[in-house]
Design an enzyme around this catalytic site. Structure first.
Site, PDB file in Angstrom:
ATOM      1  N   HIS A   1      44.060  35.636  50.745  1.00  0.00           N
ATOM      2  CA  HIS A   1      44.107  35.712  52.223  1.00  0.00           C
ATOM      3  C   HIS A   1      45.664  35.006  52.364  1.00  0.00           C
ATOM      4  O   HIS A   1      46.324  34.464  51.722  1.00  0.00           O
ATOM      5  CB  HIS A   1      43.492  34.603  53.214  1.00  0.00           C
ATOM      6  CG  HIS A   1      43.551  33.279  52.933  1.00  0.00           C
ATOM      7  ND1 HIS A   1      44.335  32.431  53.631  1.00  0.00           N
ATOM      8  CD2 HIS A   1      42.809  32.342  52.239  1.00  0.00           C
ATOM      9  CE1 HIS A   1      44.415  31.233  53.340  1.00  0.00           C
ATOM     10  NE2 HIS A   1      43.383  31.187  52.468  1.00  0.00           N
TER      11      HIS A   1
ATOM     12  N   CYS B   1      40.210  28.436  48.564  1.00  0.00           N
ATOM     13  CA  CYS B   1      40.690  30.043  48.600  1.00  0.00           C
ATOM     14  C   CYS B   1      42.057  30.277  48.117  1.00  0.00           C
ATOM     15  O   CYS B   1      42.808  29.154  47.989  1.00  0.00           O
ATOM     16  CB  CYS B   1      40.485  30.718  50.075  1.00  0.00           C
ATOM     17  SG  CYS B   1      38.814  30.876  50.547  1.00  0.00           S
TER      18      CYS B   1
END
Length: 518
Positions: free
Chosen positions: A409, A428
Site C-alpha cells: 500500500h 504490511c
C-alpha cells in the site's frame, strides 16, 4: 446389421496380446544366480565363492532392520530391496567400475555446498569399498553378506540424501519458520525411488549440481574464503551457507512476470523475463532483530527457535487480484487496542482529526468523544479510517489473498523511505512508488488513467478495480546475493531468520542420524 469398427477391434486385440506376452515373459529383475562367481572374479577373495542370493537375502533383511533408525526413508529403501529380491545393485553394478568411489568423492566435496561429508557417510562408504577391493579383508561368508548389505543400504540412503539436499535443501522452511507461507516443493517417494535406478552415476551427480547463477556465485565466494566488508570471515561464511540453503529450496518464481519483495533489502522489483522493469524502496514490518543485537557469530541457543515479532512481514506467495483506490483502513484489533484507543484516551479529538470512525456492534457511533477509552474494554469497539490524505494506507492498496491479512500500500508517511533501516510498519508493505506499480500492473490506458485521476481527488471515495490479469507476488527473505555488476551484497538479518536457519543447519550437520528427521 451390426457394424464393427475395425480400428478399435485391432487396437483391443493388440492390447490383449501385449498383456498375454507380459504374463509369459520372464521377470525384468536381474538374475543373480551367479552372485558368488561374479564377486569372486572381481574381488579374488575365495570367501565369495560360497555366496548365494538366498543366503544374502536372509542377512540383508537383518541388516535392514538394524539400520532402520539410521536411514532417512526406511520404508522406501526396504520396499525397493524387497521388490528386487534384495539384489545388491550398487555392489554388483557400481563398485568395480568406480561408480561408488566416484559417488563417495562427490559426498566428500559437499563442503563446497556448505555441508559436511559426514552427513552422507563418505568415509564409511570408502572404507567398505576398500574391503571389497582387498582380497584378504573379508574373512568369512557371514561378514561378506553383512558388508554387502551394509554398503548397499548406506550407499542407497546417502545417495537419496545427497540428491534431496542439492535439489530441495536440507531443511523444510515450513518446519523451521512460523510465518512461512510460500509454496515450496519437497522430495516425494516417486522421485527418491527413481534415484535408486540410476545407471550413469557421474552424469546423474553432475546433473543435480545447482545451476542457478546466484548459487554458483555464492558457492565460489564460499570456496574462495571471501570476507564481506565489516564482517569476520566466520560471519561471512555463515551468511553464504544460509543463503545457499535458501537457494536450494524449490520456491522460486516460475512465471516470466511477477512482483518480488526482499524484506532485508527493503526493496520491491517488478520482474519481466529475468529483468527488473521497476524497482522501489519499501518499508516492511518491524522485526525482532532490527538493532542487530544478535548475529551469526554470537547468538544464544534459544535464538534457533523461531519467535517472530508480532509485526514481522511473513514470507509468502500469492496473486495480486485487485487494487483499492482511496481505501478505507479497517484498523486491526491489535493496533486499535494498543495504539488508537491509547491516543483517543489522551486526546478526545484524536479520532476526528484522523478521520477515524468508531463502530459498536457493527453500527457507527455518532459521538465517540464521549467514550471513556481509558477504561473501555479493548474489544468493544471497531475503528475505520476514511479515505483522505491522512489515511495510513495512502491513496491505493494492492490486494492478494493470504492468511496474514497483509498487502502492499501507499502511505502518507514518506520520511522512513530515507532511512537505512526500514522495518517500521505493522506488517504490511509500504510502497515508495505505488503509482508506478499500478502502471506496471494495469499498463497505460483508460483503467490506469482512472486510477491516477481517483488518487488525485479532493473528496475521494473508495473504489475497487480488478486486474485484467492477476500478477504473482512473492515476499521473500534473502540477506546475501550478487548484484547485476557482480558485486556481493549483504544485508542485516533484521528478523533473525538467518540465525534460525543456520542454527537448524548446524543441528543437522552435527549428526547424519538427524537426516532421518528430514
Amino acid at each position: 446389421m451390426i457394424k464393427f469398427n475395425l480400428k478399435k477391434v485391432s487396437l483391443t486385440s493388440a492390447i490383449l496380446v501385449f498383456a498375454l506376452m507380459m504374463l509369459t515373459l520372464p521377470s525384468c529383475k536381474k538374475s543373480r544366480s551367479d552372485l558368488g562367481k561374479v564377486l569372486y572374479q572381481k574381488t579374488k577373495n575365495k570367501v565369495f565363492k560360497d555366496a548365494t542370493p538366498e543366503g544374502l537375502a536372509e542377512v540383508f533383511k537383518t541388516v535392514l532392520a538394524e539400520e532402520k533408525t539410521k536411514v532417512s526413508n526406511p520404508k522406501l529403501i526396504s520396499a525397493f530391496y524387497e521388490e528386487n529380491d534384495y539384489d545388491p545393485i550398487f555392489v554388483m553394478d557400481h563398485i568395480f567400475n568406480g561408480d561408488v568411489d566416484l559417488t563417495a568423492n562427490y559426498f566428500e566435496k559437499v563442503n563446497q555446498h556448505g555441508l559436511d561429508p559426514k552427513m552422507f557417510n563418505a568415509d564409511k562408504i570408502t572404507a567398505l569399498v576398500a574391503k571389497f577391493k582387498d582380497k584378504r579383508a573379508i574373512k568369512n561368508i557371514d561378514e561378506a553378506y553383512r558388508d554387502i548389505a551394509l554398503l548397499e543400504i548406506t550407499t542407497a540412503n546417502s545417495l537419496i540424501n545427497y540428491s534431496n539436499a542439492l535439489q530441495y535443501g536440507i531443511l523444510s522452511p515450513r518446519k523451521i519458520y512460523q510465518r512461512y507461507y510460500t509454496e515450496t516443493k519437497r522430495p516425494d517417494s516417486a522421485g527418491m525411488s527413481n534415484i535408486l535406478h540410476v545407471t550413469n552415476m557421474k552424469a546423474y551427480l553432475d546433473s543435480i549440481q545447482p545451476k542457478d547463477p546466484q548459487y554458483l556465485a555464492l558457492q565460489k565466494a564460499l570456496m574462495d574464503g571471501s570476507v564481506a566488508p565489516g564482517m569476520s570471515k566466520e560471519e561471512t561464511t555463515r551468511y553464504l551457507v544460509a543463503n545457499m540453503e535458501r537457494l536450494r529450496w524449490k520456491n522460486k518464481p516460475s512465471q516470466t512476470r511477477y512482483v518480488i519483495v526482499n524484506i532485508p533489502d527493503y526493496r520491491l522489483d517488478v520482474m519481466d523475463n529475468g529483468r527488473s522493469v521497476l524497482n522501489m524502496k519499501v518499508c516492511v514490518g518491524e522485526g525482532r532483530n532490527k538493532d542487530k543485537e544478535n548475529t551469526l557469530v554470537d547468538y544464544d541457543e534459544s535464538d534457533k527457535i523461531d519467535r517472530p515479532f508480532s509485526r514481522e512481514t511473513p514470507q509468502l506467495n500469492s496473486l495480486i487480484h485487485s487494487v483499492q483506490v482511496n481505501p478505507v483502513w479497517n484498523i486491526p484489533q491489535s493496533i486499535a487496542s494498543k495504539e488508537i484507543m491509547v491516543e483517543a484516551a489522551k486526546d478526545r479529538y484524536y479520532l476526528s482529526n484522523k478521520n477515524i470512525d468508531v463502530y459498536e456492534n457493527g453500527k457507527k457511533v455518532d459521538d465517540p468523544e464521549t467514550i471513556d477509552f481509558a477504561n473501555a474494554p479493548k474489544d468493544k469497539y471497531e475503528f475505520k479510517q476514511r479515505p483522505g490524505d491522512d489515511n495510513s494506507l495512502g491513496k491505493i492498496k494492492f490486494l492478494f489473498n493470504n492468511k496474514s491479512s497483509v498487502y502492499l500500500h501507499d502511505t502518507p508517511a514518506k520520511e522512513p523511505f530515507n532511512w537505512p533501516m526500514r522495518a517500521v510498519s505493522h506488517g504490511c508493505i509500504r510502497l515508495g512508488n505505488p503509482q508506478g506499480l499500478a502502471e506496471q500492473l494495469f499498463g497505460p490506458g483508460a483503467t490506469y488513467d482512472k486510477i491516477a485521476k481517483a488518487m488525485g481527488e479532493d473528496n475521494p471515495e473508495p473504489t475497487t478495480i480488478g486486474l485484467p490479469t492477476k500478477m504473482p507476488v512473492y515476499i521473500t527473505y534473502v540477506t546475501c546475493w550478487v548484484d547485476d555488476k557482480g558485486v556481493m551484497q549483504f544485508r542485516p538479518d533484521v528478523y533473525g531468520l538467518d540465525i534460525v536457519l543456520y542454527g537448524h543447519l548446524q543441528r543437522f550437520l552435527a549428526s547424519n542420524d538427524q537426516l532421518a528427521q528430514l
